[in-house]
Design a protein around this motif. Structure first.
Motif, PDB file in Angstrom:
ATOM      1  N   THR A  85     -46.782  26.798 -54.687  1.00 35.51           N
ATOM      2  CA  THR A  85     -46.825  27.866 -55.680  1.00 35.51           C
ATOM      3  C   THR A  85     -47.838  27.475 -56.748  1.00 35.51           C
ATOM      4  OG1 THR A  85     -44.496  28.424 -55.320  1.00 35.51           O
ATOM      5  CG2 THR A  85     -45.509  29.231 -57.336  1.00 35.51           C
ATOM      6  N   ALA A  86     -48.941  28.210 -56.810  1.00 33.89           N
ATOM      7  CA  ALA A  86     -50.037  27.888 -57.726  1.00 33.89           C
ATOM      8  C   ALA A  86     -50.007  28.825 -58.927  1.00 33.89           C
ATOM      9  CB  ALA A  86     -51.379  27.997 -57.007  1.00 33.89           C
ATOM     10  N   GLN A  87     -50.306  28.296 -60.096  1.00 29.40           N
ATOM     11  CA  GLN A  87     -50.304  29.067 -61.338  1.00 29.40           C
ATOM     12  C   GLN A  87     -51.738  29.365 -61.758  1.00 29.40           C
ATOM     13  OE1 GLN A  87     -47.602  30.155 -63.775  1.00 29.40           O
ATOM     14  NE2 GLN A  87     -49.468  31.364 -64.098  1.00 29.40           N
ATOM     15  N   THR A  88     -52.192  30.604 -61.562  1.00 31.60           N
ATOM     16  CA  THR A  88     -53.487  31.030 -62.061  1.00 31.60           C
ATOM     17  C   THR A  88     -53.328  31.598 -63.463  1.00 31.60           C
ATOM     18  OG1 THR A  88     -53.441  33.367 -61.356  1.00 31.60           O
ATOM     19  CG2 THR A  88     -53.996  31.710 -59.681  1.00 31.60           C
ATOM     20  N   ILE A  89     -54.428  31.936 -64.094  1.00 38.89           N
ATOM     21  CA  ILE A  89     -54.321  32.499 -65.443  1.00 38.89           C
ATOM     22  C   ILE A  89     -53.724  33.897 -65.418  1.00 38.89           C
ATOM     23  CG2 ILE A  89     -56.251  31.121 -66.305  1.00 38.89           C
ATOM     24  CD1 ILE A  89     -57.973  33.644 -66.231  1.00 38.89           C
ATOM     25  N   TYR A  90     -53.703  34.533 -64.250  1.00 39.49           N
ATOM     26  CA  TYR A  90     -53.180  35.892 -64.135  1.00 39.49           C
ATOM     27  C   TYR A  90     -51.731  35.929 -63.682  1.00 39.49           C
ATOM     28  CZ  TYR A  90     -58.174  36.726 -64.309  1.00 39.49           C
ATOM     29  OH  TYR A  90     -59.490  36.733 -64.685  1.00 39.49           O
ATOM     30  N   GLY A  91     -51.227  34.849 -63.118  1.00 40.11           N
ATOM     31  CA  GLY A  91     -49.868  34.804 -62.615  1.00 40.11           C
ATOM     32  C   GLY A  91     -49.757  33.826 -61.466  1.00 40.11           C
ATOM     33  N   LYS A  92     -48.553  33.690 -60.937  1.00 40.20           N
ATOM     34  CA  LYS A  92     -48.294  32.739 -59.859  1.00 40.20           C
ATOM     35  C   LYS A  92     -48.534  33.379 -58.497  1.00 40.20           C
ATOM     36  CE  LYS A  92     -44.858  30.005 -62.394  1.00 40.20           C
ATOM     37  NZ  LYS A  92     -43.453  29.521 -62.422  1.00 40.20           N
ATOM     38  N   VAL A  93     -49.001  32.546 -57.549  1.00 44.36           N
ATOM     39  CA  VAL A  93     -49.209  32.988 -56.168  1.00 44.36           C
ATOM     40  C   VAL A  93     -48.576  31.963 -55.238  1.00 44.36           C
ATOM     41  CG1 VAL A  93     -51.278  34.366 -56.567  1.00 44.36           C
ATOM     42  CG2 VAL A  93     -51.508  31.917 -56.173  1.00 44.36           C
ATOM     43  N   GLU A  94     -47.940  32.461 -54.191  1.00 44.15           N
ATOM     44  CA  GLU A  94     -47.238  31.612 -53.235  1.00 44.15           C
ATOM     45  C   GLU A  94     -48.114  31.329 -52.027  1.00 44.15           C
ATOM     46  OE1 GLU A  94     -43.745  29.524 -51.819  1.00 44.15           O
ATOM     47  OE2 GLU A  94     -44.365  30.300 -53.770  1.00 44.15           O
ATOM     48  N   GLY A  95     -48.209  30.058 -51.652  1.00 38.68           N
ATOM     49  CA  GLY A  95     -48.961  29.688 -50.471  1.00 38.68           C
ATOM     50  C   GLY A  95     -48.062  29.519 -49.269  1.00 38.68           C
ATOM     51  N   PHE A  96     -48.693  29.564 -48.083  1.00 35.90           N
ATOM     52  CA  PHE A  96     -47.955  29.431 -46.832  1.00 35.90           C
ATOM     53  C   PHE A  96     -48.716  28.469 -45.920  1.00 35.90           C
ATOM     54  CE2 PHE A  96     -46.921  33.484 -48.693  1.00 35.90           C
ATOM     55  CZ  PHE A  96     -45.529  33.542 -48.570  1.00 35.90           C
ATOM     56  N   ALA A  97     -47.992  27.800 -45.042  1.00 33.22           N
ATOM     57  CA  ALA A  97     -48.609  26.834 -44.143  1.00 33.22           C
ATOM     58  C   ALA A  97     -49.544  27.530 -43.165  1.00 33.22           C
ATOM     59  CB  ALA A  97     -47.538  26.069 -43.380  1.00 33.22           C
ATOM     60  N   ASP A  98     -50.713  26.886 -42.919  1.00 29.03           N
ATOM     61  CA  ASP A  98     -51.674  27.380 -41.934  1.00 29.03           C
ATOM     62  C   ASP A  98     -52.119  26.197 -41.080  1.00 29.03           C
ATOM     63  OD1 ASP A  98     -53.218  29.185 -40.565  1.00 29.03           O
ATOM     64  OD2 ASP A  98     -54.476  29.776 -42.231  1.00 29.03           O
ATOM     65  N   GLY A  99     -53.085  26.431 -40.193  1.00 28.38           N
ATOM     66  CA  GLY A  99     -53.541  25.402 -39.276  1.00 28.38           C
ATOM     67  C   GLY A  99     -54.169  24.218 -39.977  1.00 28.38           C
ATOM     68  N   SER A 100     -54.364  23.138 -39.214  1.00 28.73           N
ATOM     69  CA  SER A 100     -55.008  21.911 -39.697  1.00 28.73           C
ATOM     70  C   SER A 100     -54.319  21.351 -40.941  1.00 28.73           C
ATOM     71  CB  SER A 100     -56.500  22.143 -39.969  1.00 28.73           C
ATOM     72  OG  SER A 100     -57.191  22.443 -38.785  1.00 28.73           O
ATOM     73  N   ASP A 101     -53.013  21.531 -41.034  1.00 29.87           N
ATOM     74  CA  ASP A 101     -52.225  20.996 -42.153  1.00 29.87           C
ATOM     75  C   ASP A 101     -52.746  21.499 -43.497  1.00 29.87           C
ATOM     76  OD1 ASP A 101     -50.483  19.478 -40.492  1.00 29.87           O
ATOM     77  OD2 ASP A 101     -52.002  17.904 -40.347  1.00 29.87           O
ATOM     78  N   THR A 102     -52.895  22.807 -43.591  1.00 30.22           N
ATOM     79  CA  THR A 102     -53.385  23.412 -44.826  1.00 30.22           C
ATOM     80  C   THR A 102     -52.361  24.399 -45.385  1.00 30.22           C
ATOM     81  OG1 THR A 102     -54.504  25.221 -43.634  1.00 30.22           O
ATOM     82  CG2 THR A 102     -55.801  23.237 -44.119  1.00 30.22           C
ATOM     83  N   TRP A 103     -52.570  24.750 -46.649  1.00 28.65           N
ATOM     84  CA  TRP A 103     -51.901  25.881 -47.268  1.00 28.65           C
ATOM     85  C   TRP A 103     -52.899  27.025 -47.367  1.00 28.65           C
ATOM     86  CZ3 TRP A 103     -46.972  25.053 -47.336  1.00 28.65           C
ATOM     87  CH2 TRP A 103     -46.430  23.822 -47.707  1.00 28.65           C
ATOM     88  N   VAL A 104     -52.412  28.246 -47.284  1.00 28.97           N
ATOM     89  CA  VAL A 104     -53.263  29.408 -47.489  1.00 28.97           C
ATOM     90  C   VAL A 104     -52.579  30.359 -48.465  1.00 28.97           C
ATOM     91  CG1 VAL A 104     -52.314  30.669 -45.479  1.00 28.97           C
ATOM     92  CG2 VAL A 104     -54.565  31.286 -46.395  1.00 28.97           C
TER      93      VAL A 104
END
Length: 573
Positions: free
Chosen positions: A43-62
């Motif tokens: 869960t990332a906090q931008t200046i506009y609000g929070k956004v939720e990430g989800f698991a993707d390939g190659s051990d990444t978040w998207v």
């Protein structure tokens, strides 16, 4: 004899604009906040609000469908993009947003004007200060989307340890559209008046990166902009744009051209479109009477008329070219977003964004377009000759001429040129692709994309035909090498990894006979990489190949390519 599978290609290209979801749902208003540095929490906090990430390939978040501007709808159509509204709660988008409004190959209108969203990938780690890789999709600036599987950034982010951003921008006449009725001419309205709304969308997205990317562990002081085809043309436009000054630090140009248009050409185009629209909607019975109607309209009436048009009505005023791309002028030399001198500033050295540059083309760029022309199906020799001629022109104008101009300035950092050869057949040698694709498609336009991304998607399902288990070891080795060069370039501005066994990539020099470009190829087992001192000029290509083809032999696709190349460089005449 060539037997182009036209129906197959049409289906594959249609898949490029497959539907996605709209993302303009109402959210509760909120105030701007501060960015929270990356901690490893999805869960990332931008200046506009929070956004939720989800698991993707190659051990990444998207993180998908993050708004970087207000929806450019209603009164904001044909206006510079505005800052997005903050929100409360957490945006949890598992789907991409709709592509920006465009026509598909059936001339149906797809997508949405509410499309200014971006996507972010990063490794599932606690690292911060990662390089940022900012991807701009292609499509003739009139079709395409950041959300196709071919542009999935998981493999770049995971394998290259970077933050990857892919972005939508307004396309066609919603992205580039200029007419005096839409301009106020007042101080402070220069961006709104520029007509370069697609360019400004990219600037707004880069501003979003500067203000928010630390929330994802990215370094705002190390941003590489990159794109292919029209995306590469837009990279070129950002290099010369004062509006983009200071927003990026390196640039990669894949199969680009320095294409720009005069404001007068843009106005002439819009005038022709209005005439067609007046006939289409029955306001005038024919073009002659439509001209009279238009000449009798005030500026306010013209503006109201244009703004009243639906996207379907607006796009009906345009003609389509290859792959459904519209024929229209873009990247206007308005004097604010783009210099009035256009790309002459490269030779003069007055462009504002002097950053390390990587640029190149594919050996048989134009086969992707010539393949569609059935008139060449019975003449393999002419097909290859036209492909070689037009592809060499592309390299001469889009790479070698640009490199010569830019490296002539002492304050320009190193320029690194490449040529991608994998898959080339015809007069080059045996292709690693299975028959008949090696000759028919070869090292064509867009084939380098899956190698840079580490994906197997070439024009969606076309990868099924050209990527096989037999050629997999060599092409994967080449892809790994290309990704390593690109990642090192993004980190340092120099593509050569320290303590590496990879061949050294020397920067372009204007000294005669010295290494100019790195050549990327592979056999079935391994990558084959070397430096080349070959240097092309537009005049030299014309003199060598032009006499071998008479104008009467030019098929429609070749004429289109020559017109495009002539629009891309003033030396072509």
């Amino acid at each position: 004899m060539r037997k182009p599978a036209i129906a197959l290609i049409l289906v594959l290209v249609l898949a490029l604009v497959a539907g996605t979801v709209g993302c303009g749902e109402e959210t509760a208003p909120a105030a701007l906040t501060t960015v929270s540095a990356w901690t490893g929490d999805e869960t990332a906090q931008t200046i506009y609000g929070k956004v939720e990430g989800f698991a993707d390939g190659s051990d990444t978040w998207v993180w998908k469908a993050i708004p970087f501007a207000k929806p450019p709808v209603g009164e904001l159509r044909w206006k510079a993009p505005q800052e997005p509204e903050p929100w409360t709660g957490v945006r949890e988008e598992t789907e991409y947003c709709a592509e920006c409004t465009q026509q598909d190959l059936t001339e149906s209108v797809v997508g949405s004007e509410d499309c200014l969203y971006l996507n972010v990938w990063r490794p599932q780690s606690d690292e911060i200060g990662l390089p940022v890789y900012f991807w701009i999709h292609g499509g003739g600036n009139s079709l395409g989307t950041a959300s196709t599987d071919a542009y999935n950034g998981a493999n770049i982010a995971g394998k290259s340890d970077m933050v990857v951003v892919s972005v939508n921008y307004r396309l066609g006449p919603l992205g580039w559209f200029t007419h005096e009725a839409l301009r106020s001419g007042e101080a402070g309205d220069e961006a709104d008046d520029s007509g370069n709304y697609g360019t400004l969308d990219l600037v707004r997205a880069l501003e979003w990166v500067q203000r928010n990317i630390e929330a994802f562990g990215g370094d705002p002081d190390n941003v590489t902009i990159t794109g292919e085809s029209a995306g590469a043309m837009n990279v070129f436009s950002l290099l010369i744009s004062p509006s983009a000054e200071g927003l990026f630090h390196r640039a990669i140009v894949q199969s680009g051209m320095t294409v720009s248009s005069s404001v007068a050409a843009g106005e002439d185009s819009v005038r022709d479109v209005i005439v067609k629209l007046l006939v289409n909607d029955g306001t005038a019975s024919d073009q002659e009477s439509a001209v009279g109607v238009l000449d009798g309209m005030s500026g306010a009436e013209v503006e109201a008329y244009l703004r009243s048009k639906t996207t379907e009505e607006l796009l009906s005023g345009y003609e389509s070219a290859n792959f459904g791309m519209l024929q229209f002028p873009y990247i206007f030399e308005d004097g604010a977003v783009i210099p009035k001198e256009g790309y002459d500033v490269l030779e003069a050295g007055t462009y504002p964004n002097k950053v390390p540059l990587m640029l190149g083309t594919n050996k048989e760029e134009t086969k992707l377009f010539l393949f569609m022309d059935e008139s060449l199906a019975a003449d393999d020799e002419m097909y290859q000759l036209m492909a070689s001629y037009s592809s060499d022109l592309w390299k001469a104008a889009g790479v070698d001429d640009v490199a010569r101009k830019m490296t002539s300035h002492a304050d320009q950092p190193d320029v690194y040129a490449y040529q991608f050869l994998w898959g080339a057949g015809g007069d080059v040698g045996e292709s690693m692709m299975p028959d008949p694709w090696g000759f028919q498609i070869g090292a064509s336009h867009a084939l380098d994309i899956p190698f840079f991304f580490g994906n197997d998607n070439f024009i969606e399902f076309m990868g099924f035909f050209v990527f096989t288990e037999e050629n997999r070891p060599g092409r994967k080795a080449l892809s790994d090498a290309m990704m390593t060069y690109a990642a090192q370039f993004a980190r340092t501005g120099n593509p050569n990894p320290p303590e590496s066994d990879s061949p050294e990539w020397y920067p372009w020099t204007n000294d005669p006979g010295q290494p100019k470009s790195i050549l990327w190829d592979a056999d079935r087992e391994k990558a084959i990489i070397s430096m080349s001192s070959t240097e092309l000029t537009v005049q030299g290509v014309h003199e060598e190949m032009g006499p071998r083809i008479s104008g009467s032999q030019y098929p429609e696709a070749f004429d289109f390519l020559l017109e495009f190349l002539e629009g891309g460089d003033s030396l072509l005449d």
